[in-house]
Design an enzyme around this catalytic site. Structure first.
Site, mmCIF file in Angstrom:
data_model
loop_
_atom_site.group_PDB
_atom_site.id
_atom_site.type_symbol
_atom_site.label_atom_id
_atom_site.label_comp_id
_atom_site.label_asym_id
_atom_site.label_seq_id
_atom_site.Cartn_x
_atom_site.Cartn_y
_atom_site.Cartn_z
ATOM 1 N N PHE A 2 0.770 -1.190 -0.003
ATOM 2 C CA PHE A 2 -0.002 -0.068 -0.068
ATOM 3 C C PHE A 2 0.852 1.313 0.028
ATOM 4 O O PHE A 2 2.006 1.221 0.118
ATOM 5 C CB PHE A 2 -1.056 -0.042 1.272
ATOM 6 C CG PHE A 2 -1.580 -1.287 1.495
ATOM 7 C CD1 PHE A 2 -2.934 -1.439 0.710
ATOM 8 C CD2 PHE A 2 -1.238 -2.344 2.029
ATOM 9 C CE1 PHE A 2 -3.764 -2.534 0.932
ATOM 10 C CE2 PHE A 2 -1.991 -3.369 2.323
ATOM 11 C CZ PHE A 2 -3.265 -3.374 1.709
ATOM 12 N N SER A 40 -6.974 -7.407 -1.462
ATOM 13 C CA SER A 40 -6.458 -7.026 -0.069
ATOM 14 C C SER A 40 -6.785 -5.683 -0.025
ATOM 15 O O SER A 40 -6.652 -4.631 -0.687
ATOM 16 C CB SER A 40 -4.884 -7.147 -0.040
ATOM 17 O OG SER A 40 -4.614 -8.612 -0.103
ATOM 18 N N CYS A 47 -3.686 -5.002 6.814
ATOM 19 C CA CYS A 47 -4.069 -5.723 5.621
ATOM 20 C C CYS A 47 -4.757 -6.873 5.841
ATOM 21 O O CYS A 47 -4.602 -7.865 6.602
ATOM 22 C CB CYS A 47 -2.986 -6.110 4.957
ATOM 23 S SG CYS A 47 -3.070 -6.937 3.342
ATOM 24 N N THR A 49 -8.043 -9.604 3.891
ATOM 25 C CA THR A 49 -8.652 -10.168 2.659
ATOM 26 C C THR A 49 -10.089 -10.205 2.533
ATOM 27 O O THR A 49 -10.759 -10.655 3.471
ATOM 28 C CB THR A 49 -8.099 -11.577 2.560
ATOM 29 O OG1 THR A 49 -6.682 -11.703 2.599
ATOM 30 C CG2 THR A 49 -8.635 -12.273 1.221
ATOM 31 N N ALA A 67 -8.065 -12.601 12.337
ATOM 32 C CA ALA A 67 -7.879 -13.488 13.300
ATOM 33 C C ALA A 67 -7.438 -12.925 14.657
ATOM 34 O O ALA A 67 -7.274 -11.780 14.795
ATOM 35 C CB ALA A 67 -6.386 -14.125 12.880
ATOM 36 N N HIS A 105 1.232 -4.296 7.788
ATOM 37 C CA HIS A 105 1.558 -5.077 8.760
ATOM 38 C C HIS A 105 1.788 -4.132 9.955
ATOM 39 O O HIS A 105 2.983 -3.227 10.159
ATOM 40 C CB HIS A 105 2.920 -5.987 8.730
ATOM 41 C CG HIS A 105 2.530 -6.880 7.254
ATOM 42 N ND1 HIS A 105 3.840 -7.322 6.715
ATOM 43 C CD2 HIS A 105 1.516 -7.276 6.664
ATOM 44 C CE1 HIS A 105 3.308 -8.125 5.729
ATOM 45 N NE2 HIS A 105 2.082 -8.130 5.644
ATOM 46 N N THR A 150 4.289 12.594 7.578
ATOM 47 C CA THR A 150 5.792 12.699 7.740
ATOM 48 C C THR A 150 5.884 13.121 9.102
ATOM 49 O O THR A 150 5.087 13.697 9.726
ATOM 50 C CB THR A 150 6.161 13.657 6.787
ATOM 51 O OG1 THR A 150 5.818 13.694 5.383
ATOM 52 C CG2 THR A 150 7.665 14.235 7.028
#
Length: 204
Positions: A2, A40, A47, A49, A67, A105, A150
């Site tokens: 991404f 995704s 991230c 699915t 999960a 992640h 930033t």
């Protein structure tokens, strides 16, 4: 992969708790035909699915399964019906690259220390997870709730970012208050540099 440039604001319309995972239904203004099963999508920087989709006139909904580990380590575990989430579809070949490399992640939860108006923008200070504090540098990039920002300042307490009015208006960052938790992902390049330096020290 991404970029941290949010392309839609989604609303959670259903939360279904199952053994070992949670199913989230999220409604957005993405075109139904543009979101395929297996795609995704970043949800507040995580991230996930897509496992189901449905059309609803001018809007669509998609279902993702989260999960237990992701629920425990990110803000996804606290989502409820009516909550808004920052959405970004995965980068495709030929897409404009406007932010920085974001994997989706999450490294951990940051804590918002303060939110103050600064001219027409907003300055937000955040205490990051200790394990990634050394990866955050002034003028470097960081993803906060999936948004590419930033870093303007870094000190012992945390780091600060300045959010422009457009980003404030089209993301969930405008809902931040002191004490709130946010998903943080350190810059991928900083992570690899740190790993290389650690490996060199281990060989000495």
């Amino acid at each position: 992969m991404f970029t941290g440039i949010i392309t839609a604001l989604g609303e959670v319309t259903a939360v279904e708790r199952r053994e070992g995972l949670t199913r989230l239904t999220v409604e957005s203004r993405y075109e139904h035909a543009s979101v395929e099963i297996g795609a995704s999508i970043s949800h507040d920087g995580c991230c996930l699915t897509v496992v189901e989709t449905a059309a609803h006139g001018d809007t669509m909904s998609h279902v993702v399964e989260v999960a237990a580990e992701s629920l425990a380590l990110t803000t996804l575990g606290s989502l409820k019906v009516g909550d808004k989430v920052n959405l970004e579809r995965s980068l495709r070949a030929g897409d404009e690259f406007g932010g920085h490399f974001v994997q989706g992640h999450v490294d951990g939860l940051g804590e918002v220390l303060s939110v103050t108006q600064d001219g027409e923008g907003w300055r937000v200070r955040i205490k990051p997870p200790q394990k990634i504090a050394d990866l955050i540098a002034s003028k470097g990039s960081i993803a906060v709730a999936g948004v590419s920002l930033t870093v303007n300042e870094v000190d012992a307490q945390g780091f600060g970012v300045l959010i422009i009015p457009h980003t404030w208006a089209v993301t969930t960052l405008s809902k931040l208050k002191p004490g709130a938790k946010v998903n943080i992902e350190a810059d991928m390049m900083a992570r690899y540099v740190a790993r290389i330096l650690d490996a060199r020290r281990d060989r000495q």
